[in-house]
Design an enzyme around this catalytic site. Sequence first.
Site, PDB file in Angstrom:
ATOM      1  N   ILE A   1     -98.833  19.698  58.941  1.00 41.50           N
ATOM      2  CA  ILE A   1     -98.441  18.687  57.713  1.00 41.50           C
ATOM      3  C   ILE A   1     -98.042  17.425  58.664  1.00 41.50           C
ATOM      4  O   ILE A   1     -97.546  16.774  58.547  1.00 41.50           O
ATOM      5  CB  ILE A   1     -96.845  18.950  56.746  1.00 41.50           C
ATOM      6  CG1 ILE A   1     -97.468  20.786  56.698  1.00 41.50           C
ATOM      7  CG2 ILE A   1     -96.860  18.088  55.777  1.00 41.50           C
ATOM      8  CD1 ILE A   1     -95.697  21.107  55.957  1.00 41.50           C
ATOM      9  N   PRO A   2     -99.041  16.179  58.862  1.00 34.10           N
ATOM     10  CA  PRO A   2     -99.298  15.744  59.603  1.00 34.10           C
ATOM     11  C   PRO A   2     -99.156  14.692  59.080  1.00 34.10           C
ATOM     12  O   PRO A   2     -99.431  14.011  57.495  1.00 34.10           O
ATOM     13  CB  PRO A   2    -101.024  15.383  60.301  1.00 34.10           C
ATOM     14  CG  PRO A   2    -101.690  16.451  59.114  1.00 34.10           C
ATOM     15  CD  PRO A   2    -100.772  18.126  59.044  1.00 34.10           C
ATOM     16  N   HIS A   3     -97.844  13.643  59.499  1.00 34.55           N
ATOM     17  CA  HIS A   3     -97.679  12.320  58.175  1.00 34.55           C
ATOM     18  C   HIS A   3     -96.939  11.442  59.046  1.00 34.55           C
ATOM     19  O   HIS A   3     -96.558  11.501  60.569  1.00 34.55           O
ATOM     20  CB  HIS A   3     -96.247  12.798  57.744  1.00 34.55           C
ATOM     21  CG  HIS A   3     -95.389  13.561  58.596  1.00 34.55           C
ATOM     22  ND1 HIS A   3     -95.268  15.243  58.770  1.00 34.55           N
ATOM     23  CD2 HIS A   3     -94.306  13.040  58.830  1.00 34.55           C
ATOM     24  CE1 HIS A   3     -94.127  15.259  60.378  1.00 34.55           C
ATOM     25  NE2 HIS A   3     -94.156  13.783  59.879  1.00 34.55           N
ATOM     26  N   THR A   4     -96.803  10.147  58.457  1.00 41.21           N
ATOM     27  CA  THR A   4     -96.665   9.303  58.945  1.00 41.21           C
ATOM     28  C   THR A   4     -96.122   7.363  57.546  1.00 41.21           C
ATOM     29  O   THR A   4     -96.475   7.908  56.963  1.00 41.21           O
ATOM     30  CB  THR A   4     -97.122   8.585  60.553  1.00 41.21           C
ATOM     31  OG1 THR A   4     -96.876   7.498  60.867  1.00 41.21           O
ATOM     32  CG2 THR A   4     -98.735   7.789  59.390  1.00 41.21           C
TER      33      THR A   4
ATOM     34  N   TYR B   1     -85.078  14.422  57.394  1.00 38.83           N
ATOM     35  CA  TYR B   1     -86.305  14.681  57.799  1.00 38.83           C
ATOM     36  C   TYR B   1     -86.263  15.860  58.500  1.00 38.83           C
ATOM     37  O   TYR B   1     -87.014  17.109  58.545  1.00 38.83           O
ATOM     38  CB  TYR B   1     -86.730  13.388  58.473  1.00 38.83           C
ATOM     39  CG  TYR B   1     -87.780  13.755  59.386  1.00 38.83           C
ATOM     40  CD1 TYR B   1     -87.740  13.945  60.495  1.00 38.83           C
ATOM     41  CD2 TYR B   1     -89.438  13.098  59.016  1.00 38.83           C
ATOM     42  CE1 TYR B   1     -89.147  13.849  61.068  1.00 38.83           C
ATOM     43  CE2 TYR B   1     -90.458  14.087  59.695  1.00 38.83           C
ATOM     44  CZ  TYR B   1     -90.575  13.832  60.891  1.00 38.83           C
ATOM     45  OH  TYR B   1     -91.200  14.410  61.528  1.00 38.83           O
TER      46      TYR B   1
END
Lengths: 150, 111
Positions: free
Chosen positions: A62-65, B26
């Site tokens: 789940i790459p995220h930014t 998070y």
Amino acid sequence: MLEKLLSEERVKIGMKAKNKDEALEELVDLLKLPQNSKSIILEALKKREVIGSTGIGRGIAIPHTRSTIVNDVYLAIGVSKEGIDFQSVDNQPVHLFFLLVAPPNDPGTTYLIVLGKIAQIAKRIAKENIDYLSIEDPKELINLILSLEG
Amino acid sequence: MKSLTEKLLVLQDIEIKLREIRSEDYLKAGFTIDEEKLSEIEIYKQKLESEIPPNYLRKFKALFNKYSRAVASVYENTCTNCFSKLPTGVKKPSENELIFCNVCGMILYFP
């Protein structure tokens, strides 16, 4: 909630990427950003990967930014039949990618909610051994994801 | 080679990221953080800061500490922080120049 974010044009089945950097680039391509914006997003994603791989194991990442570059929350999905080394926590190749990009301040904290939902869906896919690799149609993959949203 | 605005934008994204990875919401999503690697990001951040003229860096930090952001992108000639239309004639700045929103004071990034 995910229904509003998912679209067929942001689903890639049969990714060509052979490594982590190529995978991130292929996923970001789905967002159809101008070249400058794309490179800044890519840099942000790579920085996030330095802190810890977003490959959460069992073939899913789940790459995220967050980034100032975008004005809305974007979700893209990629499937690699061969699997890509993403330096995941279990050292297994990744077949299913969820790319999530959001602006710094999004109303309703959509980004965090979506991140949580995707993490839940990913766990379900892994736990129930759901077969997504045989799916060829982006719409069918989207329907599968939505059915797991709960 | 990044322009000054792009460097500040990257710096902002790093600052936001560093705050985010410490938030409870998070961490609930289940991601792991490599504390040792965090220091690499800090080193990169310091290198980036060293490339920014001190007066602009001070302005950036003052804005970020007050509003949790300092750079806003421009969309259809509108500041995406305060949603004011920019005055006509405001254009993308040169490599080493910054343009500020005349309403909210944010540094403007022109995609």
